[in-house]
Design a protein around this motif. Structure first.
Motif, PDB file in Angstrom:
ATOM      1  N   VAL A 217      78.168   3.250  -8.107  1.00 16.50           N
ATOM      2  CA  VAL A 217      78.515   3.069  -6.695  1.00 16.50           C
ATOM      3  C   VAL A 217      79.590   1.990  -6.542  1.00 16.50           C
ATOM      4  O   VAL A 217      80.576   2.168  -5.812  1.00 16.50           O
ATOM      5  CB  VAL A 217      77.258   2.720  -5.876  1.00 16.50           C
ATOM      6  N   LEU A 221      83.342   2.005  -4.641  1.00 17.98           N
ATOM      7  CA  LEU A 221      83.649   1.104  -3.524  1.00 17.98           C
ATOM      8  C   LEU A 221      84.829   0.195  -3.834  1.00 17.98           C
ATOM      9  O   LEU A 221      85.459  -0.333  -2.907  1.00 17.98           O
ATOM     10  CB  LEU A 221      82.418   0.272  -3.187  1.00 17.98           C
ATOM     11  N   LEU A 230      81.417   7.453   0.812  1.00 20.71           N
ATOM     12  CA  LEU A 230      80.590   7.790  -0.328  1.00 20.71           C
ATOM     13  C   LEU A 230      79.269   8.345   0.191  1.00 20.71           C
ATOM     14  O   LEU A 230      78.505   7.638   0.853  1.00 20.71           O
ATOM     15  CB  LEU A 230      80.335   6.558  -1.197  1.00 20.71           C
ATOM     16  N   ALA A 249      72.875   1.752  -0.731  1.00 20.37           N
ATOM     17  CA  ALA A 249      73.330   2.194   0.588  1.00 20.37           C
ATOM     18  C   ALA A 249      73.798   1.020   1.424  1.00 20.37           C
ATOM     19  O   ALA A 249      74.648   1.176   2.321  1.00 20.37           O
ATOM     20  CB  ALA A 249      72.216   2.947   1.305  1.00 20.37           C
ATOM     21  N   VAL A 255      79.123   3.814   2.830  1.00 24.78           N
ATOM     22  CA  VAL A 255      78.105   4.553   2.093  1.00 24.78           C
ATOM     23  C   VAL A 255      77.159   5.229   3.073  1.00 24.78           C
ATOM     24  O   VAL A 255      76.673   4.604   4.018  1.00 24.78           O
ATOM     25  CB  VAL A 255      77.308   3.617   1.153  1.00 24.78           C
TER      26      VAL A 255
END
Length: 793
Positions: A217, A221, A230, A249, A255
């Motif tokens: 993740v 980012l 995302l 998250a 996200v």
């Protein structure tokens, strides 16, 4: 027996592919222990505890030894494998040191030395580094630097960043520290950003993933392309993963988390996300990999600049948690399938992902090109690192020179599906898991498996890469079994003696039947029950991979079209060996042989002759118009090299025509100089027979079951077949029988006597029209007997 396999694969020898390499490639692709044994025997290594003691100065033997070493490394699984492979390499190179430094040999040797911890010897093999692909050589040097200085050392980072950056000008990587695994410490800080481009949606399916998802993740980012969202789709991981999902998250407002209550698989999860994405462009990220910060930017810019591009993909390097690149001799770099990027609007045209357990991204990438008419761009840039883990769904599907048969089956199935899409004969997949084309069982979700049968009454195993007499025989039996209400399947057992390679697709005629659901393709690792497994060529069981099958087989029925030994020649199989293999590896409770009497053989021959291809819609013999029979010009023909043709005299009265495989054109050199030679691609069988007055069959020693079936088809089309007397037990009244010396006189007599010619045509027609051979074959298969014994073996 091994001599036969060596002899029968001699056609593979070319200047570009020496016999040792070509033969070993077949053993590698099939994972065949029998073919590997042939390589070891040719290398003169069998019987030697230490291969280095088996000295030789024969370069040809040395070439076989290199291949034996590679196969040992690639196919053995015990702990002593690498030591044995290294000893075989050293034995080979004692005769010819240059063999060590072939591209394939160097790659295998480098991996073996790395696995054994022979870092100093490996570092001193400068010629080995010169032989490697430059990109692979750079990663090997990185591993050696890591072994001596540490992977997180300045020396390692400088080398890796120089190796990648020199070619692709990437932002350098570094390690952030603070994590147990070096892979999860990866970072690459870029000073620039792009903030004014179109929105790109990155979809990340996840299922029960640990801390690795945080690495994945964060790498998204931190992309230089800032305008992205995302979408993380949790595929029913369970409540114990809630905290981790909430953690990722909350890392960034871009996200968005979607939670699924039911597991649908990675591609089903992608489809869920595709229904709600906001981006103009869409791409993906696996939940345990790391993307370079320039990945999105470098992939989306070509799509923005060129509307004819429908998709882009970048490359990746594979590494372990500890950032080691060497892995079982496989290449470090490969296309990164999960990096596929395309326009969201194209989903309305090409459809959603095929909701399989794996390989759905590859299928979708091909479908994008097929349906949009655009082009696909493979970027050379290495923009991701893919984590090598033991639990990957795809890790066990690939080896050096090998891929799991299910991978080949899925690719062949979706390519056929795409051909139908291009013709408007199929529908694209929607967001649900409903299938639009068949897929191997191990590719299906639990929900999809519910619609597949768990038992087959009959499965027919043979080499299905081309349609020949055996194919027609097999389909005849399967067709009648299906009509009787049985559930039927087919199994592909590649024959290395056939032209092509182990990876050649199965015949399109069979592919259509599989796509339409007439038959299912069954693989040896499918967990299904099989009532009767019919194996036409017992030799294929001897050459197959020696791993226990997952099938639950009640009985194996061998139905050989030819005997294991003829005229005292060695055979590629023995009845005793294949019976043992059927019990040990197939796991059959009962092994039987179809009766080998003359009646049963004729029944199989007639079924294999595919006479339905020469009959009309009412199942009457579809004979051609009678020939003119001009005694001044008698038209005679044959397929293949036939001694009867070769012995025909040069005469203005004889018009000789031959159809021959281009690979064997030299066999027709002895034919009359005035002969007309067709290649098999030049003329169809019916059109060829329509030209003839007579069809010849005169080589009992070199003419197998297919040659006999071809003669039957010629007789069914209304042409007089003149055959050697040895064929009479099989062909009966379908031909007249003469020796080669008697053929010219017989041709002249029948050409001058129309009534005698017509009598023979009528006799042949009666012979082929009243033989409902398919039903005879089905009855024989349903009531096989143990009386057939291979005494000749």
């Amino acid at each position: 027996m091994t001599d036969v396999w060596l002899r029968d694969t001699q056609w593979r020898v070319t200047k570009r592919a020496p016999h040792a390499t070509a033969f070993a490639n077949e053993a590698r692709g099939l994972r065949s222990q029998l073919l590997r044994d042939v390589v070891v025997r040719q290398a003169r290594l069998d019987g030697h505890e230490d291969p280095r003691s088996a000295a030789t100065d024969d370069p040809a033997v040395a070439a076989w030894r290199v291949e034996a070493a590679r196969l040992t490394f690639e196919m053995d699984t015990d702990a002593a494998r690498d030591h044995r492979a290294l000893a075989q390499f050293d034995a080979a190179c004692a005769a010819d040191p240059d063999l060590r430094y072939s591209r394939q040999g160097a790659q295998a040797l480098a991996t073996v030395l790395w696995n054994l911890g022979e870092y100093e010897r490996l570092a001193n093999e400068e010629r080995l580094f010169e032989a490697l692909d430059p990109v692979e050589e750079g990663f090997l040097r990185a591993d050696l630097i890591g072994a001596s200085h540490g992977v997180d050392s300045t020396q390692w980072l400088d080398h890796v960043n120089g190796h990648l950056g020199e070619v692709w000008e990437q932002t350098p990587m570094s390690f952030a520290g603070g994590s147990a695994d070096l892979f999860d410490q990866l970072e690459a800080a870029s000073e620039r950003t792009v903030s004014d481009g179109p929105l790109v949606t990155v979809i990340m399916p996840t299922h029960r993933r640990g801390r690795e998802i945080v690495t994945a993740v964060k790498s998204i980012l931190r992309q230089t392309w800032r305008n992205l969202e995302l979408v993380i789709v949790d595929d029913a991981s369970g409540p114990e993963f809630d905290d981790r999902l909430e953690e990722v998250a909350g890392l960034d407002p871009r996200v968005r988390l979607i939670r699924l209550e039911r597991n649908v698989g990675a591609y089903g999860a992608r489809n869920v996300a595709l229904q709600s994405v906001r981006g103009e462009f869409v791409t993906f990220q696996d939940d345990d990999d790391w993307s370079h910060p320039e990945r999105i930017e470098r992939q989306v810019m070509p799509l923005i600049a060129d509307s004819d591009l429908c998709s882009t993909i970048s490359r990746c390097a594979r590494a372990t948690d500890e950032m080691v690149f060497r892995y079982r001799g496989q290449r470090v770099l490969r296309p990164n399938a999960s990096s596929l990027m395309f326009r969201r609007a194209d989903v309305d045209v090409v459809g959603y992902f095929d909701a399989t357990r794996k390989a759905g991204d590859t299928e979708h990438a091909f479908r994008l090109v097929t349906m949009t008419g655009g082009t696909h761009l493979d970027l050379p840039d290495v923009l991701a690192l893919v984590r090598l883990t033991g639990g990957s769904l795809s890790r066990s599907d690939f080896g050096v020179g090998w891929r799991h048969p299910s991978r080949s089956e899925y690719r062949e199935a979706f390519m056929h599906f795409h051909e139908r899409l291009a013709r408007g004969g199929a529908q694209v997949p929607g967001p649900s898991s409903a299938r639009k084309f068949p897929a191997p069982r191990r590719f299906l979700t639990d929900e999809q498996l519910k619609s597949r049968p768990s038992r087959y009454d009959m499965v027919f195993a043979r080499d299905w890469r081309r349609f020949d007499v055996g194919s027609h025989f097999a389909l005849a039996a399967l067709r009648h079994a299906s009509a009787a209400g049985w559930r039927v399947g087919v199994m592909h057992l590649p024959d290395p003696r056939q032209p092509g390679t182990w990876a050649t697709p199965i015949a399109p005629e069979l592919r259509s039947l599989i796509h339409d659901g007439v038959v299912d393709r069954v693989l040896t690792n499918d967990e299904v029950e099989v009532g009767t497994l019919v194996i036409e060529d017992p030799a294929l069981l001897q050459v197959a991979e020696r791993t226990p099958w997952s099938l639950d087989v009640d009985r194996v029925v061998f139905v050989p079209l030819d005997l294991p030994r003829e005229a005292g020649e060695a055979s590629a199989w023995s009845a005793e060996a294949v019976t043992e293999l059927a019990a040990e590896y197939v796991g059959a409770a009962q092994v039987e042989w179809m009766a080998g009497d003359a009646k049963a053989r004729r029944a199989r021959l007639l079924a294999g002759a595919a006479l339905e291809a020469v009959r009309d819609s009412k199942w009457r013999t579809g004979r051609l118009a009678p020939p003119a029979l001009d005694t001044a010009r008698i038209v005679v023909g044959a397929t293949g090299a036939d001694p009867s043709i070769v012995k025909l005299p040069d005469s203005r009265r004889l018009d000789v025509r031959i159809v021959i495989d281009p690979a064997h054109e030299y066999l027709a050199h002895g034919a009359p100089a005035t002969s007309l030679i067709y290649r098999t691609s030049d003329v169809g069988f019916r059109a060829f027979i329509n030209q003839l007055d007579f069809y010849l069959l005169g080589d009992p020693a070199g003419s197998g079951i297919e040659a006999r079936a071809t003669a039957l088809r010629a007789a069914a089309l209304g042409r007089v077949v003149v055959a050697d007397p040895a064929f009479e037990p099989d062909l009966g009244a379908a031909a007249i029988y003469r020796t080669s010396e008697q053929v010219p006189e017989t041709l002249e007599e029948l050409a001058a006597d129309r009534s005698a010619y017509d009598v023979q045509v009528a006799r042949a027609a009666a012979r082929v029209s009243d033989a409902i051979a398919d039903r005879e074959v089905l009855a024989s298969l349903a009531q096989t007997e143990k009386a057939w014994r291979a005494a000749q073996s």
